[in-house]
Design a protein around this motif. Sequence first.
Motif, PDB file in Angstrom:
ATOM      1  N   GLY A 578      55.058  39.386  36.977  1.00 33.89           N
ATOM      2  CA  GLY A 578      54.164  38.962  38.417  1.00 33.89           C
ATOM      3  C   GLY A 578      55.092  38.008  39.063  1.00 33.89           C
ATOM      4  O   GLY A 578      55.016  38.055  40.366  1.00 33.89           O
ATOM      5  N   ARG A 579      55.572  36.984  38.583  1.00 28.83           N
ATOM      6  CA  ARG A 579      56.572  36.057  39.305  1.00 28.83           C
ATOM      7  C   ARG A 579      57.509  36.977  40.019  1.00 28.83           C
ATOM      8  O   ARG A 579      57.929  36.564  41.033  1.00 28.83           O
ATOM      9  CB  ARG A 579      57.114  34.817  38.235  1.00 28.83           C
ATOM     10  N   LEU A 580      58.376  37.843  39.183  1.00 31.45           N
ATOM     11  CA  LEU A 580      59.439  38.563  39.957  1.00 31.45           C
ATOM     12  C   LEU A 580      58.744  39.348  41.049  1.00 31.45           C
ATOM     13  O   LEU A 580      59.509  39.406  42.190  1.00 31.45           O
ATOM     14  CB  LEU A 580      60.192  39.516  39.193  1.00 31.45           C
ATOM     15  N   ALA A 581      57.688  39.803  40.963  1.00 31.06           N
ATOM     16  CA  ALA A 581      57.083  40.641  42.082  1.00 31.06           C
ATOM     17  C   ALA A 581      56.744  39.761  43.448  1.00 31.06           C
ATOM     18  O   ALA A 581      57.238  40.108  44.333  1.00 31.06           O
ATOM     19  CB  ALA A 581      55.942  41.481  41.575  1.00 31.06           C
ATOM     20  N   GLY A 582      56.403  38.477  43.095  1.00 32.70           N
ATOM     21  CA  GLY A 582      56.037  37.562  44.065  1.00 32.70           C
ATOM     22  C   GLY A 582      57.121  37.406  44.729  1.00 32.70           C
ATOM     23  O   GLY A 582      57.204  37.206  45.871  1.00 32.70           O
ATOM     24  N   THR A 676      59.104  28.949  39.689  1.00 31.98           N
ATOM     25  CA  THR A 676      58.058  28.251  40.677  1.00 31.98           C
ATOM     26  C   THR A 676      57.420  29.312  41.440  1.00 31.98           C
ATOM     27  O   THR A 676      56.514  28.894  42.407  1.00 31.98           O
ATOM     28  CB  THR A 676      58.754  27.379  41.307  1.00 31.98           C
ATOM     29  N   ALA A 677      57.595  30.559  41.454  1.00 27.42           N
ATOM     30  CA  ALA A 677      57.136  31.349  42.259  1.00 27.42           C
ATOM     31  C   ALA A 677      55.586  31.941  41.844  1.00 27.42           C
ATOM     32  O   ALA A 677      55.289  31.803  40.749  1.00 27.42           O
ATOM     33  CB  ALA A 677      58.007  32.868  42.245  1.00 27.42           C
ATOM     34  N   THR A 678      54.957  32.175  42.755  1.00 30.41           N
ATOM     35  CA  THR A 678      53.710  32.553  42.755  1.00 30.41           C
ATOM     36  C   THR A 678      53.376  34.028  42.157  1.00 30.41           C
ATOM     37  O   THR A 678      54.042  34.853  42.846  1.00 30.41           O
ATOM     38  CB  THR A 678      52.847  32.389  44.107  1.00 30.41           C
ATOM     39  N   GLN A 679      52.549  33.950  41.193  1.00 30.21           N
ATOM     40  CA  GLN A 679      52.395  35.471  40.599  1.00 30.21           C
ATOM     41  C   GLN A 679      51.718  36.445  41.636  1.00 30.21           C
ATOM     42  O   GLN A 679      50.779  35.701  42.280  1.00 30.21           O
ATOM     43  CB  GLN A 679      51.453  35.512  39.334  1.00 30.21           C
ATOM     44  N   LEU A 680      52.414  37.766  42.065  1.00 39.00           N
ATOM     45  CA  LEU A 680      51.745  38.388  43.100  1.00 39.00           C
ATOM     46  C   LEU A 680      50.283  38.838  42.286  1.00 39.00           C
ATOM     47  O   LEU A 680      50.093  39.416  41.135  1.00 39.00           O
ATOM     48  CB  LEU A 680      52.510  39.756  43.179  1.00 39.00           C
ATOM     49  N   PRO A 681      49.160  39.013  43.020  1.00 39.76           N
ATOM     50  CA  PRO A 681      48.061  39.509  42.655  1.00 39.76           C
ATOM     51  C   PRO A 681      48.167  40.967  42.469  1.00 39.76           C
ATOM     52  O   PRO A 681      49.088  41.545  42.947  1.00 39.76           O
ATOM     53  CB  PRO A 681      46.943  39.079  43.687  1.00 39.76           C
ATOM     54  N   GLN A 682      47.013  41.565  41.670  1.00 41.96           N
ATOM     55  CA  GLN A 682      47.016  43.097  41.534  1.00 41.96           C
ATOM     56  C   GLN A 682      47.220  43.660  42.938  1.00 41.96           C
ATOM     57  O   GLN A 682      46.276  43.346  44.028  1.00 41.96           O
ATOM     58  CB  GLN A 682      45.922  43.339  40.818  1.00 41.96           C
ATOM     59  N   THR A 683      48.165  44.682  43.066  1.00 42.10           N
ATOM     60  CA  THR A 683      48.232  45.196  44.332  1.00 42.10           C
ATOM     61  C   THR A 683      47.738  46.834  44.236  1.00 42.10           C
ATOM     62  O   THR A 683      47.944  47.360  43.156  1.00 42.10           O
ATOM     63  CB  THR A 683      49.955  45.347  44.826  1.00 42.10           C
ATOM     64  N   ALA A 684      47.329  47.247  45.252  1.00 39.76           N
ATOM     65  CA  ALA A 684      46.699  48.637  45.420  1.00 39.76           C
ATOM     66  C   ALA A 684      47.873  49.458  45.408  1.00 39.76           C
ATOM     67  O   ALA A 684      48.807  49.471  46.479  1.00 39.76           O
ATOM     68  CB  ALA A 684      45.627  48.768  46.566  1.00 39.76           C
TER      69      ALA A 684
END
Length: 707
Positions: A578-582, A676-684
């Motif tokens: 999630g952090r990498l995705a963000g 420190t990256a923000t986790q990306l929420p679930q994406t459609a």
Amino acid sequence: MAASPADLVENLENQGVRFSVHEGRLRVSAPKDVLTGDLRQRLQDWRDDIVELLGTRQGAPRGSAPSITPVDRRDRLPLSFAQQRLWFLDQLEPGSAEYNVPMHMRLGRDIDVAALHAALTAVVARHEVLRTRLVAGRDGLASQVIDPPTEVPLPVVDVSATADSVTVTRRLVAAEAAAPFDLAAGPVLRACLIRLGAAGHVLAVSVHHVASDEWSGRIFHRELELLYKAFRAGEPDPLAPLGVQYADFAVWQRSWLTGEVLDGQLAYWRRQLAGAPVLELPVDRPRSRVSDGPGASVGFVVPAPVADRLKEIARRNGATMFMTLLAASAVLLGRYCGQDDVVVGAPVANRNRAETDDLIGFFVNTLVLRTDLSADPTFTELLGRVRDVALGAYEHQDLPFEQLVDALATDRDRSRAPLFQVLFNYDPAAPADGMPAPGGAAGPDSRNGLPLDTSPPVRFDLVMGLGEIHASGELVGRIDYRTSLFDAATVERMAAHLVNVLTAVAEDAERRVGDLPLLSVAERRLLLAGWNDAVAPLPGVGGAHDLVAERVRQHPDAVAVVCGGASLTYAGLWERAGRLAGLLCAQGVGAESVVGLCLERGLDMAVAVLGVWRAGAAYVPLDPGYPPERLALMLADSGARVLVGHRAVAAGLAADSGVESVVLLDDPADAARLATATQLPQTAVCGGQLAYVMFTSGSTGVPKGVQ
């Protein structure tokens, strides 16, 4: 139809029949399935003419050799070549029951035990080999020591009062068949009479193979029945005295099979078996160091119409039923093993001397038959090849198999039999219900209500046998197999495939052997359609990462990825991805974007793939071991905007590939940004959205990307 005695002799000789005249008596030695009732009658009708014809031939008749005559029993009596090999094997593995030959008989309730005992004793007294011991001298060589006739023990075991007499009888019979013989101490024959009560009796006889073979078993049963009937009726022994004994044959064999005779036989077999391959059967389990263990059997039936058609094919091609069935079996084995050079063994009675007709003893020999399946012949052409090989083998059948093994100096591999691994036999004379027994009772067969199958050891990987039931016209077959190598289901399938091949041959013998089907219609449907039915309902999710998300919710602390000594739980994997995705989304990565992943297989690769998917993008895998030029081409051709990797390779690719940014997972600065990256929420994500790009090898040009 032969028009004259000369035509008949020529026709039969072309089918492997050998004629000779001994003291004015016509002697005919033939493969088992050649002499039908009609041919036997014509031989009898023209007997005198054939004797005269053979006498006028130039040179000695085929199969001629000095007569077997009695020898002085005070001299040292050598073992026959066949006995010598079994004696040697017994020295290697003393106490083995592998070469025990069971001869069990079902008897009725009204048995005269005294008459049966006397008949058994008389048979053993009549045949010296049944009271012969094999004893090694000071020089280490074994010889035959013949004991004088004595009363043969016949213990009677009464199991009629037991709760399950049939089960107890099976155990007793199995134990009797498995008890070893001491060849030096003797005896080589044991017998036991089991009384079942209303179910009758069972005579359990075991004899060591050094003193018996299949033909001998029939002599034993026939003489036992004749003597039993005579003694029960108070009559004298009805059997004519034997002119010679097995020891006389052994002396004759060793004196005759020398010099030019031996050299000619050896020369043929050396030519025939030069370069012969090992038949590599597809076994279910690895071979043990020594071939041993119990055997089991699978039975099968060839329908009468198919059998009739096969007989017609054999007749039309001047072959025998044995040759036809052997050819079909070779097709099966060749397909199973992926070989076009198939070597099998086949037993022959080896009683081509008139003096041996009525002798009990170890005469049977084994021929090594090599079938050439190359160039995809028609079955008719293959049958011609098999016929030529079989006829050549019959002409040179006098060389004992044991001497052939020694002469060819084959590598001794105790995990498999020498020269061949499959024994094939066709015996149309084998009665379906076992051997006849005193009182007319049937022999050992499950249809008599008492199956006595003791599952003896199988001396080869497979033993394939067929015999005809004359009343129905069916061919009844059986495959014995080593349970240490094969599962029952495998051999059952093999038996069914053999029936399929025989059926196809019966329908059209001009088909090429490569076109003969092994599989049934149902098997073909299962193989081509059933096992290739890849239709499966898709999960109701947008992308593969949604399935991972469900596992995270169900089992967050379960281990998801392991590499070497490191691992990640589902919760840990999901957080890092999630952090990498963000971070990727912050750099402009989105739906249908392509991200290059230049990583070795490991935890970081799993995190990166899941991170790219969570960002809605696709990845292109870049092997760090590829040349930099190839990696740069793949990045440029895929249109990747971001590159994720490690410093050792990925850092140098950025300048040459046109990517807009690079994320180095082992760089301290990028590692800090990820932490420190923000986790990306679930994406459609749409189900048809791009997931990855793979490149071809480029072996025939420039690598091409496939979406």
